[in-house]
Scaffold this motif. Structure first.
Motif, PDB file in Angstrom:
ATOM      1  N   ALA A  75       9.126 -39.612 -21.926  1.00  0.00           N
ATOM      2  CA  ALA A  75       9.808 -38.481 -22.558  1.00  0.00           C
ATOM      3  C   ALA A  75       9.065 -38.017 -23.800  1.00  0.00           C
ATOM      4  O   ALA A  75       9.021 -36.809 -24.088  1.00  0.00           O
ATOM      5  N   THR A  76       8.464 -38.931 -24.551  1.00  0.00           N
ATOM      6  CA  THR A  76       7.713 -38.552 -25.745  1.00  0.00           C
ATOM      7  C   THR A  76       6.472 -37.759 -25.384  1.00  0.00           C
ATOM      8  O   THR A  76       6.167 -36.739 -26.022  1.00  0.00           O
ATOM      9  N   VAL A  77       5.762 -38.185 -24.355  1.00  0.00           N
ATOM     10  CA  VAL A  77       4.562 -37.448 -23.923  1.00  0.00           C
ATOM     11  C   VAL A  77       4.943 -36.052 -23.432  1.00  0.00           C
ATOM     12  O   VAL A  77       4.366 -35.036 -23.861  1.00  0.00           O
ATOM     13  N   LEU A  78       5.925 -35.981 -22.535  1.00  0.00           N
ATOM     14  CA  LEU A  78       6.322 -34.685 -21.980  1.00  0.00           C
ATOM     15  C   LEU A  78       6.972 -33.800 -23.046  1.00  0.00           C
ATOM     16  O   LEU A  78       6.742 -32.584 -23.080  1.00  0.00           O
ATOM     17  N   GLY A  79       7.789 -34.400 -23.908  1.00  0.00           N
ATOM     18  CA  GLY A  79       8.433 -33.618 -24.960  1.00  0.00           C
ATOM     19  C   GLY A  79       7.438 -33.059 -25.961  1.00  0.00           C
ATOM     20  O   GLY A  79       7.586 -31.917 -26.429  1.00  0.00           O
ATOM     21  N   VAL A 145      13.191 -35.133 -27.881  1.00  0.00           N
ATOM     22  CA  VAL A 145      11.843 -35.284 -28.422  1.00  0.00           C
ATOM     23  C   VAL A 145      11.226 -33.921 -28.684  1.00  0.00           C
ATOM     24  O   VAL A 145      10.575 -33.695 -29.717  1.00  0.00           O
ATOM     25  N   SER A 146      11.441 -32.983 -27.776  1.00  0.00           N
ATOM     26  CA  SER A 146      10.881 -31.645 -27.928  1.00  0.00           C
ATOM     27  C   SER A 146      11.416 -30.960 -29.178  1.00  0.00           C
ATOM     28  O   SER A 146      10.666 -30.296 -29.908  1.00  0.00           O
ATOM     29  N   VAL A 147      12.703 -31.115 -29.447  1.00  0.00           N
ATOM     30  CA  VAL A 147      13.299 -30.494 -30.633  1.00  0.00           C
ATOM     31  C   VAL A 147      12.700 -31.082 -31.907  1.00  0.00           C
ATOM     32  O   VAL A 147      12.344 -30.361 -32.847  1.00  0.00           O
ATOM     33  N   VAL A 148      12.566 -32.411 -31.955  1.00  0.00           N
ATOM     34  CA  VAL A 148      12.046 -33.064 -33.150  1.00  0.00           C
ATOM     35  C   VAL A 148      10.594 -32.677 -33.400  1.00  0.00           C
ATOM     36  O   VAL A 148      10.195 -32.332 -34.525  1.00  0.00           O
ATOM     37  N   VAL A 149       9.774 -32.716 -32.354  1.00  0.00           N
ATOM     38  CA  VAL A 149       8.344 -32.428 -32.526  1.00  0.00           C
ATOM     39  C   VAL A 149       8.111 -30.951 -32.807  1.00  0.00           C
ATOM     40  O   VAL A 149       7.255 -30.591 -33.630  1.00  0.00           O
ATOM     41  N   SER A 150       8.853 -30.070 -32.137  1.00  0.00           N
ATOM     42  CA  SER A 150       8.649 -28.631 -32.355  1.00  0.00           C
ATOM     43  C   SER A 150       9.001 -28.224 -33.779  1.00  0.00           C
ATOM     44  O   SER A 150       8.364 -27.327 -34.347  1.00  0.00           O
ATOM     45  N   SER A 151      10.009 -28.864 -34.367  1.00  0.00           N
ATOM     46  CA  SER A 151      10.350 -28.555 -35.751  1.00  0.00           C
ATOM     47  C   SER A 151       9.218 -28.924 -36.701  1.00  0.00           C
ATOM     48  O   SER A 151       9.012 -28.258 -37.727  1.00  0.00           O
ATOM     49  N   ARG A 152       8.474 -29.980 -36.384  1.00  0.00           N
ATOM     50  CA  ARG A 152       7.326 -30.355 -37.213  1.00  0.00           C
ATOM     51  C   ARG A 152       6.134 -29.443 -36.949  1.00  0.00           C
ATOM     52  O   ARG A 152       5.421 -29.062 -37.891  1.00  0.00           O
TER      53      ARG A 152
END
Length: 273
Positions: A75-79, A145-152
């Motif tokens: 999920a971390t890789v795909l997100g 994961v996508s939400v967290v990474v996209s915000s950064r």
């Protein structure tokens, strides 16, 4: 500056009591010698010994850890890839559909998600087990994961990547050597969030599991339906202890990193003075 009134103190006390008193009672009664969880019969650690001797609980814990590690990693890789596309790709055909599919599990009831995945696995003839649970947990945790990474990534300075490209790096090398180390805290946070969601999941796992794989939440739920066992109290106490140690360790590491950063900034300021 507002004073800390008696009303605020009372509200805070009642709130913390409501939250933590059940946990304290659970920890206390995990050392109860009696089989009846509501009757105190003296101090004993026998239930911890019986818990570690119960092979079914150990197998369920091992399945849960494996599923959580594999699903959170995938999920971390795909997100991260999905977040990169959402932030960096700009407007493209199907962007609205893509973002809707990414964020849909955030608002989708877990019962609907679990039932949909169950029908999918049955339709394609895939035997349910550890593999299907990993797929299911990856599906619903990838959006977090996508939400967290996209915000950064939204606040990331693209000039750093452009500088790396000017120095001869390829786009992949610039992402691997420049972007990824900077957004690593967000990626790690997304992995930990996905790992926690996988450990805690009951509904989706109950739809996608099979007779060969039983996760710990399913095992606990099945045992509680027949009555709360002292072994459940012991298991819950161990989980609380692990979480507490993890939180304290993370806090100490963060505090040490902040102190080291402040020390470096002071040293740099003195050097330039």
């Amino acid at each position: 500056m507002r004073r800390f009134s008696w009303f605020n103190a009372t509200s805070l006390t009642l709130g913390f009591t409501f939250l933590y008193l059940p946990m304290i009672l659970l920890v206390i009664y995990s050392f109860n010698a009696s089989k009846l969880v509501t009757v105190w019969a003296g101090f004993s650690t026998r239930w911890y010994g019986e818990l570690f001797a119960d092979q079914e609980f150990l197998d369920a814990a091992w399945v849960t850890i494996r599923v959580a590690v594999f699903s959170s990693t995938i999920a971390t890789v795909l997100g991260t890839m999905a977040a990169t596309v959402m932030v960096r790709a700009g407007r493209f055909a199907g962007r609205t559909l893509f973002s809707g599919m990414i964020y849909a599990p955030l608002v989708m009831p877990e019962v609907i998600t679990g039932l949909s995945l169950l029908l999918l696995f049955i339709g394609i003839g895939l035997d349910r087990g550890i593999f299907t649970i990993v797929l299911a947990h990856t599906t619903f945790s990838m959006c977090y994961v996508s939400v967290v990474v996209s915000s950064r990534l939204a606040t990331f300075d693209r000039a750093l990547e452009e500088a790396a490209l000017d120095l001869g790096c390829s786009h992949f090398q610039a992402f691997r050597l420049v972007t990824l180390p900077i957004i690593a805290p967000a990626v790690i946070s997304g992995w930990l969030l996905a790992f926690t969601l996988s450990l805690d999941d009951l509904v989706i796992a109950s739809f996608t599991t099979g007779p060969s794989a039983t996760t710990l939440p399913i095992k606990i739920f099945s045992a509680v339906r027949l009555g709360v066992s002292p072994q459940i109290n012991a298991l819950s106490t161990l989980m609380i202890a692990i979480v507490t140690v993890g939180v304290i360790t993370a806090s100490l590491i963060s505090k040490r990193a902040a102190v080291a950063q402040a020390r470096d900034e002071q040293a740099a300021a003195r050097a330039t003075a």
